[in-house]
Design a protein around this motif. Structure first.
Motif, PDB file in Angstrom:
ATOM      1  N   THR A  93       0.890  -1.106   0.106  1.00  0.00           N
ATOM      2  CA  THR A  93      -0.112   0.005  -0.143  1.00  0.00           C
ATOM      3  C   THR A  93       0.705   1.329  -0.160  1.00  0.00           C
ATOM      4  OG1 THR A  93      -0.080   0.191   2.631  1.00  0.00           O
ATOM      5  CG2 THR A  93      -1.828  -1.045   1.311  1.00  0.00           C
ATOM      6  N   GLY A  94       2.174   1.066   0.526  1.00  0.00           N
ATOM      7  CA  GLY A  94       2.896   2.382   0.581  1.00  0.00           C
ATOM      8  C   GLY A  94       2.719   3.127   1.795  1.00  0.00           C
ATOM      9  N   GLY A  95       1.867   2.510   2.849  1.00  0.00           N
ATOM     10  CA  GLY A  95       1.318   3.412   4.058  1.00  0.00           C
ATOM     11  C   GLY A  95       1.089   2.553   4.978  1.00  0.00           C
ATOM     12  N   PRO A  96       0.586   3.075   6.230  1.00  0.00           N
ATOM     13  CA  PRO A  96       0.324   2.353   7.462  1.00  0.00           C
ATOM     14  C   PRO A  96      -1.136   1.777   7.226  1.00  0.00           C
ATOM     15  CG  PRO A  96       0.062   4.589   7.843  1.00  0.00           C
ATOM     16  CD  PRO A  96       0.457   4.554   6.346  1.00  0.00           C
ATOM     17  N   TYR A  97      -1.336   0.689   8.234  1.00  0.00           N
ATOM     18  CA  TYR A  97      -2.627   0.123   8.556  1.00  0.00           C
ATOM     19  C   TYR A  97      -3.154   0.616   9.563  1.00  0.00           C
ATOM     20  CZ  TYR A  97      -1.227  -3.182   4.493  1.00  0.00           C
ATOM     21  OH  TYR A  97      -0.674  -3.523   3.611  1.00  0.00           O
ATOM     22  N   LEU A  98      -4.643   0.647   9.655  1.00  0.00           N
ATOM     23  CA  LEU A  98      -5.521   0.774  11.113  1.00  0.00           C
ATOM     24  C   LEU A  98      -5.490  -0.381  11.804  1.00  0.00           C
ATOM     25  CD1 LEU A  98      -8.186   3.170   9.074  1.00  0.00           C
ATOM     26  CD2 LEU A  98      -6.298   3.764  10.514  1.00  0.00           C
ATOM     27  N   ASP A  99      -5.589  -0.110  12.987  1.00  0.00           N
ATOM     28  CA  ASP A  99      -6.053  -1.216  13.674  1.00  0.00           C
ATOM     29  C   ASP A  99      -7.616  -1.448  14.162  1.00  0.00           C
ATOM     30  OD1 ASP A  99      -6.034  -2.976  15.591  1.00  0.00           O
ATOM     31  OD2 ASP A  99      -4.648  -2.003  17.071  1.00  0.00           O
ATOM     32  N   TYR A 100      -8.181  -2.009  13.280  1.00  0.00           N
ATOM     33  CA  TYR A 100      -9.715  -2.159  13.540  1.00  0.00           C
ATOM     34  C   TYR A 100     -10.055  -2.913  14.800  1.00  0.00           C
ATOM     35  CZ  TYR A 100     -10.243  -0.268   9.004  1.00  0.00           C
ATOM     36  OH  TYR A 100     -10.276   0.785   7.725  1.00  0.00           O
ATOM     37  N   SER A 101      -9.123  -3.563  15.487  1.00  0.00           N
ATOM     38  CA  SER A 101      -9.446  -3.910  16.825  1.00  0.00           C
ATOM     39  C   SER A 101      -9.905  -2.911  17.858  1.00  0.00           C
ATOM     40  CB  SER A 101      -8.260  -5.082  17.129  1.00  0.00           C
ATOM     41  OG  SER A 101      -7.149  -4.289  17.620  1.00  0.00           O
ATOM     42  N   GLN A 102      -9.308  -1.791  17.411  1.00  0.00           N
ATOM     43  CA  GLN A 102      -9.243  -0.616  18.312  1.00  0.00           C
ATOM     44  C   GLN A 102     -10.205   0.727  17.449  1.00  0.00           C
ATOM     45  OE1 GLN A 102      -5.658   0.799  20.938  1.00  0.00           O
ATOM     46  NE2 GLN A 102      -4.522  -0.583  19.275  1.00  0.00           N
ATOM     47  N   LEU A 103     -11.272   0.027  17.001  1.00  0.00           N
ATOM     48  CA  LEU A 103     -12.028   0.890  16.150  1.00  0.00           C
ATOM     49  C   LEU A 103     -12.813   1.957  16.934  1.00  0.00           C
ATOM     50  CD1 LEU A 103     -13.483   1.276  13.249  1.00  0.00           C
ATOM     51  CD2 LEU A 103     -15.496   0.050  14.281  1.00  0.00           C
ATOM     52  N   ASN A 104     -12.229   3.255  16.533  1.00  0.00           N
ATOM     53  CA  ASN A 104     -12.925   4.360  17.112  1.00  0.00           C
ATOM     54  C   ASN A 104     -12.738   4.668  18.696  1.00  0.00           C
ATOM     55  OD1 ASN A 104     -13.862   5.103  14.493  1.00  0.00           O
ATOM     56  ND2 ASN A 104     -15.883   4.078  14.755  1.00  0.00           N
ATOM     57  N   THR A 105     -11.651   3.910  18.921  1.00  0.00           N
ATOM     58  CA  THR A 105     -11.292   4.182  20.585  1.00  0.00           C
ATOM     59  C   THR A 105     -10.708   5.514  20.829  1.00  0.00           C
ATOM     60  OG1 THR A 105      -9.309   3.035  20.083  1.00  0.00           O
ATOM     61  CG2 THR A 105     -11.135   1.619  20.998  1.00  0.00           C
ATOM     62  N   LYS A 106      -9.933   5.994  19.912  1.00  0.00           N
ATOM     63  CA  LYS A 106      -9.681   7.357  20.102  1.00  0.00           C
ATOM     64  C   LYS A 106     -10.449   8.463  19.532  1.00  0.00           C
ATOM     65  CE  LYS A 106      -5.849   5.322  21.468  1.00  0.00           C
ATOM     66  NZ  LYS A 106      -5.121   5.671  22.790  1.00  0.00           N
ATOM     67  N   ARG A 107     -10.277   9.740  20.027  1.00  0.00           N
ATOM     68  CA  ARG A 107     -11.020  10.897  19.743  1.00  0.00           C
ATOM     69  C   ARG A 107     -10.214  12.161  19.471  1.00  0.00           C
ATOM     70  NH1 ARG A 107     -16.887  11.769  19.825  1.00  0.00           N
ATOM     71  NH2 ARG A 107     -17.043   9.713  20.852  1.00  0.00           N
ATOM     72  N   PHE A 108     -10.277  12.828  18.300  1.00  0.00           N
ATOM     73  CA  PHE A 108      -9.829  13.996  18.088  1.00  0.00           C
ATOM     74  C   PHE A 108     -10.042  15.093  19.017  1.00  0.00           C
ATOM     75  CE2 PHE A 108      -9.608  12.246  13.657  1.00  0.00           C
ATOM     76  CZ  PHE A 108      -8.084  12.040  13.788  1.00  0.00           C
ATOM     77  N   GLY A 109      -9.451  16.223  19.031  1.00  0.00           N
ATOM     78  CA  GLY A 109      -9.852  17.303  19.938  1.00  0.00           C
ATOM     79  C   GLY A 109     -11.011  18.138  19.054  1.00  0.00           C
ATOM     80  N   VAL A 110     -11.664  19.203  19.687  1.00  0.00           N
ATOM     81  CA  VAL A 110     -13.009  19.741  19.014  1.00  0.00           C
ATOM     82  C   VAL A 110     -12.346  20.532  17.840  1.00  0.00           C
ATOM     83  CG1 VAL A 110     -14.145  19.726  21.083  1.00  0.00           C
ATOM     84  CG2 VAL A 110     -12.762  21.608  20.531  1.00  0.00           C
ATOM     85  N   PHE A 111     -13.317  20.916  17.021  1.00  0.00           N
ATOM     86  CA  PHE A 111     -12.965  21.487  15.739  1.00  0.00           C
ATOM     87  C   PHE A 111     -13.661  22.733  15.710  1.00  0.00           C
ATOM     88  CE2 PHE A 111     -14.591  22.571  11.447  1.00  0.00           C
ATOM     89  CZ  PHE A 111     -13.229  22.962  10.702  1.00  0.00           C
ATOM     90  N   HIS A 112     -13.120  23.803  15.478  1.00  0.00           N
ATOM     91  CA  HIS A 112     -13.763  25.133  15.243  1.00  0.00           C
ATOM     92  C   HIS A 112     -13.292  26.084  14.304  1.00  0.00           C
ATOM     93  CE1 HIS A 112     -11.148  27.188  18.240  1.00  0.00           C
ATOM     94  NE2 HIS A 112     -11.351  26.014  18.794  1.00  0.00           N
ATOM     95  N   GLN A 113     -14.013  26.803  13.708  1.00  0.00           N
ATOM     96  CA  GLN A 113     -13.335  27.650  12.683  1.00  0.00           C
ATOM     97  C   GLN A 113     -14.354  28.986  12.290  1.00  0.00           C
ATOM     98  OE1 GLN A 113     -11.569  25.767   9.102  1.00  0.00           O
ATOM     99  NE2 GLN A 113     -12.938  27.289   7.630  1.00  0.00           N
TER     100      GLN A 113
END
Length: 793
Positions: free
Chosen positions: A696-716
């Motif tokens: 793929t030329g890039g990294p793979y997602l760890d679907y065993s940890q699906l959506n276990t992390k969360r970004f900070g809020v976005f505002h603009q």
């Protein structure tokens, strides 16, 4: 410097030559069902006392108006008062507007002149919003891109990725459908994600759009195959008097629009756009070099008062190259160059809409053809010297031929619509790729040719009771196709729906809707093959969702609306990835393709929440749109446990305001706030394997940890300033649009790159079986100013 002096002198000269208010508005008032002209109707420009009375042919003309965006009200005894869509009038050319009026079911003592610009229909008393052309033209941060304007409305997720994915009320980005003058359009974005709704830039040209109806629920029965959203784009007609030209220079493209009469009965309008992003991105040393072109047209013929025919067309050509001439690329440039393929994509829709009007009914026949061609090629490390370096070779086409018939009737106070549709689909896909699953390499090598016939039946009936205080509507759809025995029975896709609206007082109303809706999985999923077999054929079902919506609406004034809605959506039979063990509802908001893999129709999901929206649309040019959404979105994992989806933003806030000032000035601002979205971290152990990375030329997602992390809020915060010069023979407009005014840096997924030594060689570990990887923070966001120019004559 001399250029700026010349432009300044030109602007000052234009300012000095401004003329008195001499704008002319022409129009016609017709009966909504029979299409007969309506004489002696009172019409006034909304917010003023200036008006006219229609003649025997239903025509009117109003002179001496102030240039700008206006609406026209029409009132007549025995009919509902009507308000036109927004239209721009100028000194240079007479504008034309058509108003349709519907008969009242009950007798009333007097005519109500005031009418609200906020539309509500019998079928959709909730979750329907109408967007006028002034808002599209001057929305801060949108640069006349309709797909971005939509993000200011309740329930629509505004992501920091600067893409045009349509994500509504916690649903996935593949759950919406789009109609242009009644013709279904599969793609409305350039560089579209095949199998979903997103892309980089909208295809639709604002020069041709009159208004947009946005449904986040309570879908009419004639609009099928949608789970979360339906968008109806209405186009303007060509000028019936004389030729007009409009040229625009925007943030990323230059465009030209021409319209006028072809004969006494036929008008046309056509536009073409071409981007200059490739030259700009080359100068900025960006790693990708996109170019897009599009064309849009409408031709309308009124044979007589009872028959009319409209032809529409929309097409796009998109090309993305890699900028391999960058010397000493940084980590971000390396990452993008390693991930993005070269891509060529084109699409078009051609459609004809024929309408025949009778005294108490009208019939509509829609015939259209749409086609999408999508090719992508990728070489490992972009080294094309050896065929063995090719890690992706993808060619796909989707062609749809559609026929839809509708019969709209009015009978003894009942409003009814019945009809049917049939679609003939041809899908082809030639894919050569290797994928890495569970330590094994899977060869994906197939050439699909799928022919499909889809058909549907639908009907809806509505009636007003209690002197128009209570409105009830009920409808159904049945859809099926010949793909498999599990999909060919329309009773399995029986889709009932019902709405009710009760006017508690002149200002307050209670609105309800419930319905079950079905959507066919993407053609990429239906056509996926292994060993020359359609591996999903026996497992796939239509996706279904049940909607439950209730809301209160308060209109203290005709130009003011407050609404509060609660919603619940229950999903069943969502495609579930066999290899990744996740619901496809979590995928689709990225470039490329979604759904080309083995799946089962086993995933369940739910989304629920509440929306508040406040809208003010003053005829004096003051506008406010405040929307706030609380939403939770969850889908099952491989064990059947509900976990948050990739679109579980928790809360979405959007505040857009604008004000028309004196002498043609207007200012506007938009503030957006989105709760942090969940995301899936990388599987660095798997990604470091040379055998995996090189596929793929890039990294793979760890679907065993699906959506276990969360970004900070976005505002603009976006701001925009417009200046218009309405001259005798032309209109000049200038605007300054600044996106992300305070330069907010949104959090996004880290970049993962391979470590190198001093000579640029990649470092390895574990006896040369793994790359040494390094993660790099990847904030996104920059202040983005744009100057736009429009000329019309």
């Amino acid at each position: 410097m001399r250029k700026w002096i010349f432009i300044s002198l030109l602007i000052l000269g234009c300012e000095a030559s401004l003329l008195a208010q001499q704008a002319v508005l022409k129009g016609r008032v017709i009966e909504a069902v029979s299409n007969d002209p309506m004489p002696f109707v009172n019409v006034i420009v909304s917010g003023t006392s200036v008006g006219a009375v229609t003649d025997d042919g239903g025509n009117f003309q109003i002179n001496g108006l102030k240039p700008g965006f206006v609406r026209v009200q029409a009132s007549f005894i025995g009919y509902h008062s009507a308000l036109s869509s927004e239209i721009e009038i100028s000194n240079a050319k007479a504008a034309f507007v058509e108003i349709r009026m519907e008969k009242r079911d009950a007798e009333i003592e007097e005519v109500t002149v005031s009418v609200s610009p906020f539309r509500k229909t019998e079928e959709s008393p909730v979750s329907l919003k109408t967007i006028g052309i002034a808002e599209i033209e001057k929305s801060p941060g949108a640069n006349r891109d309709i797909s971005k304007v939509i993000q200011s409305y309740a329930g629509v997720l505004s992501s920091p990725s600067f893409r045009n994915d349509i994500i509504i009320r916690g649903g996935g980005p593949s759950e919406s459908r789009f109609y242009l003058d009644g013709v279904e359009v599969p793609n409305i974005n350039h560089f579209a994600t095949q199998g979903a709704s997103g892309g980089a830039v909208g295809i639709l040209n604002a020069d041709l759009i009159r208004e947009v109806n946005y449904y986040s629920g309570a879908f009419p029965s004639d609009r099928g195959n949608a789970l979360s959203g339906v968008f109806e784009f209405a186009q303007v007609d060509g000028n019936a008097d004389k030729m007009k030209f409009k040229g625009s220079l925007g943030a990323s493209e230059v465009s030209a629009t021409v319209d006028g009469p072809l004969s006494d009965k036929t008008t046309f309008i056509v536009s073409a756009r071409r981007s200059y992003l490739k030259f700009l991105f080359t100068a900025l040393k960006l790693p990708f070099l996109p170019t897009f072109n599009d064309m849009q047209f409408k031709v309308k013929t009124r044979f007589d008062a009872k028959n009319e025919l409209t032809f529409i067309g929309l097409g796009a050509i998109d090309q993305n190259e890699l900028n391999l001439d960058i010397k000493n690329p940084d980590d971000q440039q390396k990452y993008i160059l390693s991930q993005l393929p070269t891509n060529n994509q084109w699409s078009y829709t051609l459609g004809a809409v024929y309408k025949h009007f009778r005294e108490k009914s009208y019939q509509t026949m829609v015939v259209s053809r749409s086609q999408l061609s999508n090719t992508a090629t990728k070489y490992f490390d972009n080294d094309e010297t050896s065929p063995n370096n090719k890690i992706l070779d993808y060619t796909s086409q989707e062609a749809e031929n559609k026929i839809r018939f509708e019969n709209n009737m009015r009978m003894d106070g009942f409003k009814a619509n019945i009809g049917a549709n049939i679609d003939f689909v041809r899908y082809s896909n030639a894919t050569l790729q290797k994928r890495f699953y569970d330590g094994n390499i899977q060869n994906v090598n197939y050439d699909t040719k799928l022919n499909l016939m889809k058909y549907g039946l639908f009907g809806q009936i509505s009636h007003e009771f209690l002197a128009e205080r209570l409105t009830l509507s009920a409808g159904f759809r049945m859809d099926a196709n010949n793909y498999s025995s599990g999909m060919n029975n329309p009773l399995k896709q029986f889709s009932p729906r019902a709405s009710a609206s009760y006017q508690l007082s002149p200002e307050w109303s209670l609105n309800l809707n419930s319905g079950r809706y079905f959507q066919l999985p993407a053609y990429t999923t239906l056509g996926y093959q292994q060993n020359n077999q359609f591996v999903n054929k026996d497992n796939l079902k239509y996706i279904s969702v049940d909607h439950f919506i209730g809301g209160l609406e308060f209109k203290p004034a005709t130009a003011m609306q407050f609404s509060l809605e609660g919603f619940l959506k229950n999903y069943r039979d969502y495609p579930f990835s066999v290899n990744d063990q996740i619901s496809l509802a979590n995928k689709g908001a990225d470039y490329g393709v979604i759904g080309d893999e083995e799946v089962t129709s086993t995933s369940k999901g739910r989304a629920f929440g509440a929306e508040f929206q406040a809208r003010i649309s003053s005829a004096k040019g003051y506008n406010l749109n405040l929307s706030y959404t609380l939403v939770r979105s969850e889908f099952q994992d491989g064990t059947g446990k509900y976990i948050v989806s990739a679109w579980d933003s928790k809360q979405i806030l959007s505040l857009t305001g604008s004000a028309a000032l004196k002498k043609g000035w207007q200012v506007g601002t938009r503030f957006r706030f989105v709760g942090g979205l969940p995301y899936t971290p990388y599987d660095l152990n798997r990604s470091s394997l040379i055998s995996a990375w090189n596929l793929t030329g890039g990294p793979y997602l760890d679907y065993s940890q699906l959506n276990t992390k969360r970004f900070g809020v976005f505002h603009q915060l976006d701001v925009r300033v417009d200046k218009a010069y309405y001259l005798k023979n032309m209109t000049l407009k200038f605007y300054l649009d600044i996106q992300n005014l305070y330069n907010f840096q949104a959090q996004s997924t880290d970049i993962v790159v391979r470590e190198t030594d001093a000579n640029g060689n990649f470092l390895t570990t574990d006896n040369g079986t793994r790359y040494a990887l390094r993660s790099v923070k990847n904030p996104s966001g920059t202040v983005l100013p744009t100057i736009g120019v429009q000329v019309e004559f």
